[in-house]
Design a protein around this motif. Structure first.
Motif, short mmCIF file in Angstrom:
data_model
loop_
_atom_site.label_atom_id
_atom_site.label_comp_id
_atom_site.label_asym_id
_atom_site.label_seq_id
_atom_site.Cartn_x
_atom_site.Cartn_y
_atom_site.Cartn_z
N ASN A 282 62.28 23.09 17.42
CA ASN A 282 63.00 24.20 16.79
C ASN A 282 62.36 24.54 15.45
OD1 ASN A 282 64.86 25.94 15.63
ND2 ASN A 282 66.63 24.80 16.39
N LYS A 283 62.07 25.80 15.24
CA LYS A 283 61.43 26.23 13.99
C LYS A 283 62.33 25.96 12.79
CE LYS A 283 63.11 31.01 14.37
NZ LYS A 283 62.71 32.43 14.40
N HIS A 284 63.63 25.82 13.02
CA HIS A 284 64.55 25.59 11.91
C HIS A 284 64.42 24.19 11.31
CE1 HIS A 284 66.48 29.42 12.63
NE2 HIS A 284 66.69 29.10 13.90
N GLU B 19 70.10 24.58 6.41
CA GLU B 19 69.69 25.00 7.76
C GLU B 19 68.78 23.95 8.39
OE1 GLU B 19 67.33 28.74 9.91
OE2 GLU B 19 67.91 28.85 7.79
N ARG B 20 67.88 23.40 7.58
CA ARG B 20 66.99 22.37 8.09
C ARG B 20 67.78 21.12 8.50
NH1 ARG B 20 61.87 20.19 4.64
NH2 ARG B 20 61.43 22.43 4.73
N TYR B 21 68.76 20.76 7.71
CA TYR B 21 69.56 19.57 8.02
C TYR B 21 70.26 19.74 9.37
CZ TYR B 21 73.40 16.23 7.95
OH TYR B 21 74.28 15.24 8.30
N LYS B 22 70.86 20.89 9.62
CA LYS B 22 71.56 21.12 10.89
C LYS B 22 70.60 21.01 12.08
CE LYS B 22 75.27 23.99 8.98
NZ LYS B 22 75.91 25.33 8.97
N ALA B 23 69.38 21.55 11.90
CA ALA B 23 68.41 21.47 12.99
C ALA B 23 67.96 20.03 13.22
CB ALA B 23 67.20 22.35 12.68
#
Length: 422
Positions: free
Chosen positions: A44-46, A54-58
């Protein structure tokens, strides 16, 4: 190239017997380095988003759907002779005894596998056959299992909690994903927000977390920051300092592998599933083979089953059981037929008249529908097989008198044609 340092491989077969020694080693820790290998890093690019929330959720999604295959632990024990060395002391060594452990891990739950990660691990010597044969079973997320000293999931979590209780610095390399995987695998479900995760990790590691990639990128401004490069560079630098006797340097004495007891892991009894599809129970009937495997070709205990999965043994026993059952069935059928025959014969037995003595019930008249008037003389062979086995000789609709077979061409012309031997 330098040799790979010695390390202890911890599997599900020696985890229980090694846990006491592991606790003693952790009790002497000055600091601890951890590293994990996973089944994937996420496509996932996120996962590389500039927004940290946003990075943490990904990354939470990655850690929740993938699994740890190896958990590396290096415990650094500071030698007493090297304690409290001042910064201006020249030519002195900071001496550590290092205990290295690799825990082969195998998740009990389904997980996602990324081919690129698997290829990377194989290229670097990871043995997936051994992982699946000997890996420590663990249950990620919230701990829902009971406290059992022989359960590998419980033992692994207890070792991790003991490590947290030491309150010593933790060293990682690019360790955000490592911390997420460790938290999810050995502690609890990951928090929904980064704020809660940071608060938990701060409480778990109060002595601090040191990330060598962050230090190399943003403090030392190294030209490269991947782990193999940094390790080899600073290993050479420490050796040079020791040789010329200038400045402080590190000396790490790698501890030999521990003497361990290999105790073959056995699965715990599995309770039948609740709901409509309950697992059929197979009680111990004393048979030498596994009845679940014989019925379905699968056994929940796998290679640890105490009963044989040998198909030849299963088939031999089935044939033997079928033969015993067939004999009983035939005996029952013969007994039933004999009883019916006796009942039928009693119906044709003449009833005694007035004053006549009744015939014993043990004496029965057994009649046949068609019975030859004469038996063939078997002392003299028939003229030919054709004459002996011609179908007309066995026609039940025509009454045939058996006579002595005469030689060919000498048949008695005066004989009744109906009574002529065919």
């Amino acid at each position: 190239m330098p040799e790979i340092p010695q390390f202890n491989v911890v599997t599900r077969h020696n985890l229980v017997t090694m846990q006491l020694a592991l606790r003693h080693v952790l009790d002497r820790a000055h600091h601890i380095a951890i590293d994990c290998e996973f089944t994937g890093l996420g496509a996932n690019k996120h996962t590389k988003a500039s927004n940290i929330e946003e990075r943490y959720k990904a990354l939470v999604e990655v850690a929740s759907t993938h699994a740890i295959v190896s958990f590396g632990l290096s415990v650094f024990e500071l030698n007493d002779t090297a304690a409290d060395i001042s910064a201006d002391t020249a030519g002195r060594a900071n001496q550590y005894t290092v205990h290295n452990f690799e825990f082969l891990m195998l998740s009990k739950t389904a997980f996602t596998v990324a081919p690129d990660s698997m290829i990377f691990l194989v290229d670097n010597g990871f043995d997936f056959n051994r992982q699946y044969a000997d890996g420590i079973f663990y249950q990620p997320g919230n701990d829902v299992e009971g406290e059992d000293g022989s359960d590998t999931n419980f033992v692994m979590r207890s070792i991790f909690l003991h490590m947290l209780s030491r309150n010593v610095p933790i060293v990682v390399h690019n360790g955000l994903l490592d911390l997420l995987f460790i938290y999810h695998s050995f502690y609890a479900d990951l928090p929904k927000t980064l704020e809660n995760f940071v608060a938990d990790v701060t409480d778990m590691f109060p002595a601090g977390i040191y990330d060598t990639k962050y230090v190399s990128d943003y403090v030392d401004k190294e030209k490269a920051s991947y782990l193999a490069y940094l390790f080899r560079k600073y290993e050479r630098e420490q050796a040079a300092r020791q040789e010329i006797g200038e400045g402080n340097y590190l000396m790490c004495s790698i501890k030999d592998r521990m003497a361990t007891t290999h105790k073959e892991w056995k699965p715990l009894p599995v309770a039948p599933k609740d709901g409509k599809r309950k697992r059929k129970a197979y009680p111990d009937t004393g048979k030498p083979y596994c009845e679940q495997y014989a019925a379905h070709g699968y056994c929940i205990n796998g290679r640890y089953c105490l009963r044989s999965h040998d198909l030849d043994i299963i088939l031999d026993m089935e044939q033997e059981e079928a033969g015993v059952a067939g004999s009983k069935k035939r005996r029952k059928k013969d007994s039933t037929s004999a009883l019916k025959g006796a009942q039928e014969a009693s119906k044709h037995t003449a009833k005694p008249g007035p004053g006549e003595q009744s015939t014993s019930m043990e004496t029965t008249l057994i009649t046949t529908r068609y019975q030859p008037q004469h038996r063939p003389d078997i002392s003299k062979p028939p003229a030919s097989r054709f004459e002996n086995y011609h179908s007309a000789c066995f026609d039940a609709k025509t009454r045939i008198t058996w006579q002595q077979v005469v030689p060919h061409g000498k048949a008695d012309a005066s004989a009744d044609p109906e009574e002529q031997v065919c």
